[in-house]
Design a protein around this motif. Sequence first.
Motif, PDB file in Angstrom:
ATOM      1  N   LEU A 178       1.057   4.945   7.644  1.00  6.74           N
ATOM      2  CA  LEU A 178       0.428   4.539   6.571  1.00  6.74           C
ATOM      3  C   LEU A 178       0.831   3.664   5.442  1.00  6.74           C
ATOM      4  O   LEU A 178       0.520   2.355   5.157  1.00  6.74           O
ATOM      5  CB  LEU A 178      -0.508   5.457   6.060  1.00  6.74           C
ATOM      6  N   ASN A 179       2.073   4.040   5.193  1.00  8.53           N
ATOM      7  CA  ASN A 179       2.957   3.381   4.093  1.00  8.53           C
ATOM      8  C   ASN A 179       3.616   2.144   4.549  1.00  8.53           C
ATOM      9  O   ASN A 179       4.281   1.594   3.761  1.00  8.53           O
ATOM     10  CB  ASN A 179       3.856   4.553   3.517  1.00  8.53           C
ATOM     11  N   LYS A 217      -8.459   2.294   6.613  1.00  9.19           N
ATOM     12  CA  LYS A 217      -7.241   2.165   7.312  1.00  9.19           C
ATOM     13  C   LYS A 217      -6.990   3.140   8.512  1.00  9.19           C
ATOM     14  O   LYS A 217      -6.075   2.935   9.227  1.00  9.19           O
ATOM     15  CB  LYS A 217      -5.962   2.255   6.300  1.00  9.19           C
ATOM     16  N   MET A 218      -7.642   4.171   8.477  1.00  8.88           N
ATOM     17  CA  MET A 218      -7.445   5.195   9.198  1.00  8.88           C
ATOM     18  C   MET A 218      -8.729   5.849  10.140  1.00  8.88           C
ATOM     19  O   MET A 218      -9.503   6.413   9.430  1.00  8.88           O
ATOM     20  CB  MET A 218      -6.651   6.491   8.621  1.00  8.88           C
ATOM     21  N   ALA A 221      -7.830   9.060   1.820  1.00 14.09           N
ATOM     22  CA  ALA A 221      -6.832   8.379   0.839  1.00 14.09           C
ATOM     23  C   ALA A 221      -6.442   6.981   1.239  1.00 14.09           C
ATOM     24  O   ALA A 221      -5.628   6.430   0.310  1.00 14.09           O
ATOM     25  CB  ALA A 221      -5.222   9.411   0.837  1.00 14.09           C
ATOM     26  N   ALA A 222      -6.676   6.815   2.442  1.00 14.52           N
ATOM     27  CA  ALA A 222      -6.592   5.525   2.861  1.00 14.52           C
ATOM     28  C   ALA A 222      -7.779   4.781   3.444  1.00 14.52           C
ATOM     29  O   ALA A 222      -7.770   4.737   4.267  1.00 14.52           O
ATOM     30  CB  ALA A 222      -5.344   5.457   4.008  1.00 14.52           C
ATOM     31  N   LEU A 267      -5.920  12.774   4.699  1.00 13.06           N
ATOM     32  CA  LEU A 267      -5.183  11.267   4.512  1.00 13.06           C
ATOM     33  C   LEU A 267      -6.143  10.236   4.931  1.00 13.06           C
ATOM     34  O   LEU A 267      -5.987   9.073   4.201  1.00 13.06           O
ATOM     35  CB  LEU A 267      -4.055  11.438   6.015  1.00 13.06           C
ATOM     36  N   SER A 268      -7.265  10.242   5.556  1.00 10.82           N
ATOM     37  CA  SER A 268      -8.133   9.235   5.930  1.00 10.82           C
ATOM     38  C   SER A 268      -8.807   8.884   4.629  1.00 10.82           C
ATOM     39  O   SER A 268      -8.971   7.765   4.298  1.00 10.82           O
ATOM     40  CB  SER A 268      -9.095   9.581   6.927  1.00 10.82           C
ATOM     41  N   ARG A 327       1.764   9.592   7.724  1.00 12.20           N
ATOM     42  CA  ARG A 327       2.158   9.212   6.274  1.00 12.20           C
ATOM     43  C   ARG A 327       2.891   8.047   6.184  1.00 12.20           C
ATOM     44  O   ARG A 327       2.926   7.066   5.521  1.00 12.20           O
ATOM     45  CB  ARG A 327       2.435  10.247   5.293  1.00 12.20           C
ATOM     46  N   PHE A 344       0.848  -1.144  -0.016  1.00 11.46           N
ATOM     47  CA  PHE A 344       0.056  -0.113   0.071  1.00 11.46           C
ATOM     48  C   PHE A 344       0.784   1.577   0.005  1.00 11.46           C
ATOM     49  O   PHE A 344       1.934   1.279   0.751  1.00 11.46           O
ATOM     50  CB  PHE A 344      -0.913  -0.014   1.227  1.00 11.46           C
ATOM     51  N   ARG A 345       0.647   2.251  -0.832  1.00  7.96           N
ATOM     52  CA  ARG A 345       1.092   3.513  -0.977  1.00  7.96           C
ATOM     53  C   ARG A 345       0.041   4.505  -0.927  1.00  7.96           C
ATOM     54  O   ARG A 345      -0.895   4.382  -1.690  1.00  7.96           O
ATOM     55  CB  ARG A 345       2.262   3.673  -2.065  1.00  7.96           C
ATOM     56  N   LEU A 346       0.165   5.603  -0.376  1.00  7.21           N
ATOM     57  CA  LEU A 346      -0.828   6.768  -0.302  1.00  7.21           C
ATOM     58  C   LEU A 346      -0.830   7.160  -1.667  1.00  7.21           C
ATOM     59  O   LEU A 346       0.240   7.332  -2.399  1.00  7.21           O
ATOM     60  CB  LEU A 346      -0.579   7.844   0.416  1.00  7.21           C
TER      61      LEU A 346
END
Length: 357
Positions: free
Chosen positions: A74-75, A104-105, A100-101, A97-98, A71, A10-12
């Motif tokens: 998450l990565n 997960k967040m 974008a993922a 960020l949330s 970040r 997983f990458r943002l």
Amino acid sequence: MAVSRKVASFRLPPLPTVGELIKLYNLRAEKQLSQNFLLDLRLTDKIVRQAGSLKDAHVCEVGPGPGGLTRSILNSGVTDLLVVEKDSRFIPGLNLLSEAAPGKMRIVHGDILTYRLDRGFPKNISKSWEEDPPNLHIIGNLPFNVSTPLIIKWLEHVANRTGPFTFGRTRLTLTFQKEVAERLTACTGSKQRSRLSIMAQYLCTVQNRFTIPGRAFVPKPEVDVGVVHFTPLVQPQIQQPFKLVEKVVRNAFQFRRKYCHKGIEKLFPEACRMELTREMMQRADVDPILRPTELTIPHVRALADAYAHLCRHEPSLLTYEFREELRLKHLNRNKTKAVDTFMDPSGSTTQSAPQPC
């Protein structure tokens, strides 16, 4: 023929940089909140690596701020990231960020000092205390003004196996002012040996992993920052209640430059101070002229056991506080002066009132 397969990680997706988010939302580090932003993603990646493998892990990040460390977490391959942020100015950037993922967040707008982390994660990730640590980590770039009270609070949770340690021996990777990081990891006899050294090391394996220069932060603090990793021990090195241990250690270190018995004396009321100090030091078999910085954890264990023995015979010792005794003496002295002194019509002090025969 064998076919090699790359494991997808997983990458943002492309996002505004942390610096761009700071400009977008007009964010400033608040000096009174001891906030300092870390924008260099190479350094945030390095902090995250100190936690070990985070693949499929559950993570709580403390005080994410503009989200640089977020970040990197998450990565790293986490399954679930819970961020706890007190400052509402950072919530919009964290929401980006949330989004974008997805899945997960999670974001909690609250104070980590009061938030119930034991309710933040599913119970099925728990491990028994004797097993390896659970796949749960606490990571944070802590504001200086909250770092010491927060680690003391968490150490008490370690001792009682409460809070984030209801899931097992949860590991922590946290930043501290360099001097505090050195105190947490200081060995016996070093000039940085302190109350924090004993309280952390009797409960955890504590490692000072690396130092971040102050110039890496925005705004630049006057000090450098240390990254410290904690793993709770299967068996604490002192088998007494946390509050009792903390009281003995706090008193022992209150006169750092004097012999340790000078601080131990203040555990006891004046009427029996010398007698009980002598009994406690003899029972513990600790040299009373050791300096506090020379006390090993076995020394402190023996002192805590001796103090617990005395408290079992006289329970009121547990609630006695030398500083409270001083405060009451000071109040009584002021009351006596008020009674013995009268004011002239101009309001200035003239003379003491005559004493009764």
